[in-house]
Design an enzyme around this catalytic site. Structure first.
Site, PDB file in Angstrom:
ATOM      1  CG  HIS A  46      -4.071  -6.470  10.977  1.00  0.00           C
ATOM      2  ND1 HIS A  46      -3.289  -5.969  11.956  1.00  0.00           N
ATOM      3  CD2 HIS A  46      -3.769  -5.770   9.661  1.00  0.00           C
ATOM      4  CE1 HIS A  46      -2.548  -4.830  10.951  1.00  0.00           C
ATOM      5  NE2 HIS A  46      -2.870  -4.816   9.796  1.00  0.00           N
ATOM      6  CE  LYS A  53      -2.074  -1.054   3.697  1.00  0.00           C
ATOM      7  NZ  LYS A  53      -1.678  -2.275   4.175  1.00  0.00           N
ATOM      8  CG  ASN A  67      -2.214   2.863   7.458  1.00  0.00           C
ATOM      9  OD1 ASN A  67      -2.503   3.049   8.698  1.00  0.00           O
ATOM     10  ND2 ASN A  67      -1.385   1.911   6.967  1.00  0.00           N
TER      11      ASN A  67
END
Length: 450
Positions: free
Chosen positions: A187, A119, A142
């Protein structure tokens, strides 16, 4: 007058995003409460709010503050099942994420970039392409700069990295271009299962319309299956050149879309590895669709040398190349990094366990990694699950792992720090971990071969 004037707004989380939100809402005339589990002394940067009329709820979250609010805005690291947040939802108080607030105020096209890995690189690359084209892009999310910081400035486009956490609490958030780069386990210390994690990523596409674009990794079946909606799909593939989209033929990136045909020689790239070919292809798509000349876009990506802590070459010593990939915080990222290196590789891994499976590493470990050095809380579990895949040693800390890697790795080999875990057992951030690794590597002396 702002619609937030006079409203009681609770901001949850006093990190960079929470502090930026507090400043924004105070400027809008809202009554702001900043809530964090930490005490004031543990919150970096909170002094920047000293001049603002902010009420503080520190050392825990007071449910009464939340249930009496007009709006609760959560920072990315705050789960929706946090008891005080859940109490607000039960009381009918709207709960939204920071990007939702920012997007309501921005009147520029938004490109949203999500996925398990790549990302930050894709977001940064796309920003570089727009700048080379003479545009003024906001680049953040982010990646570092909260999207709320973009409000009040004129931009040509907003290029925004979005984690799954940021995509959980959305009600109206809409992006003109939504990008899903890949999906692999990550996660699972936060999500109950892989499906829940993927579903959080897919929220990015929920409000897209026929005039919008959905960019998807065509080689990733889970990514392809996750995306539903009205937007036009444009795929990128490193396994082949699609009939329409962008692909890789082993040497060149080839773009075929609605009659436009372009090809680019990947030998000109400074970014190593097949995963970076994928990142480049993904970054090219929105810019080319927006009308950026192919040569301009290509020159921008060829000039890009990569981000810190992402397959960053620290030094070459005794014929060994040392790589800092501290941002490799999940197994999928480690797999991609190892795939781009030639054996033998000494891998330094471990940290805070995120709940995913380590088994996908085994094939590459057997093929390329004669020595696996483990650190941190996850080392016991990783030792058990990878016992048959490589010669494993558990090291007391990162410095000890660097010294041992220097002893073990032969000339012509590589040492790779790619932890596959978060940093929070031993470090404040992946950046701190990567910086310590680089410092320790730079302090090594050449071996005495005599």
């Amino acid at each position: 007058m702002s619609s937030y004037a006079g409203q009681k707004i609770v901001i949850v989380g006093a990190g960079q995003t929470g502090l930026a939100l507090a400043s924004y809402f105070v400027a809008q005339g809202a009554h702001v409460t900043l809530s964090d589990r930490r005490e004031r002394g543990a919150i970096k940067g909170i002094e920047q709010l000293n001049e603002h009329a902010v009420h503080y709820d520190l050392g825990g979250h007071d449910p009464q503050e939340f249930t009496q609010a007009n709006l609760v805005v959560i920072s990315p690291g705050v789960p929706l099942d946090t008891p005080a947040v859940a109490a607000a939802l039960a009381a009918g108080v709207p709960v939204v994420g920071e990007v939702e607030i920012a997007a309501r105020e921005l009147n520029v096209p938004i490109i949203g970039i999500t996925g398990t890995n790549g990302k930050s690189t894709v977001t940064t690359l796309l920003g570089e392409i727009y700048r080379a084209w003479g545009k003024n892009p906001f680049v953040g999310g982010n990646l570092g700069t909260p999207l709320i910081s973009a409000v009040g400035t004129e931009w040509d486009v907003a290029v925004v990295e979005l984690s799954s956490f940021q995509l959980e609490a959305l009600t109206q958030f809409h992006v003109d271009v939504a990008m899903l780069l890949n999906v692999s386990e990550d996660h699972l210390d936060r999500y109950p299962d892989m499906d829940s994690y993927i579903a959080a990523k897919a929220h990015l596409f929920d409000r897209q319309q026929e005039s919008d674009i959905a960019v998807i990794n065509g080689d990733d079946p889970q990514a392809m299956a996750a995306v539903h909606g009205k937007a036009r799909r444009v795929v990128f593939q490193s396994s082949r050149v699609p009939e329409e989209g962008i692909g890789y033929d082993g040497k060149r990136i080839v773009w075929n879309y609605q009659g436009q045909e372009l090809s680019f020689d990947c030998a000109e790239l400074q970014l190593p590895g097949l995963h970076n070919v994928e990142n480049v292809m993904a970054a090219l798509i929105p810019a080319l669709l927006d009308g950026c000349p192919g040569e301009t876009a290509w020159q921008a990506v060829c000039a890009f040398r990569g981000l810190p802590h992402r397959m960053q070459v620290v030094r070459k010593l005794d014929g060994v190349t040392w790589y800092n990939d501290s941002k490799g915080t999940n197994v999928g990222s480690v797999v991609k990094s190892l795939a781009g290196l030639e054996a033998p590789v000494t891998l330094i891994a471990g940290g805070k366990d995120k709940g995913g499976e380590y088994a996908p590493l085994c094939g590459l470990l057997k093929e390329k990694v004669p020595h696996l050095l483990l650190i941190g809380e996850a080392s016991d579990r990783m030792s058990r699950e990878l016992a048959d895949c490589s010669a494993i040693e558990v090291c007391s800390d990162l410095r000890a792992a660097v010294i041992r890697a220097h002893e073990l790795t032969p000339k012509g080999g590589a040492v790779l720090l790619s932890p596959g875990c978060s940093s929070f057992d031993m470090f404040k951030s992946f950046e701190e971990r990567g910086e310590l690794f680089s410092a320790e590597v730079m302090s090594l002396c050449a071996r005495d071969e005599g």
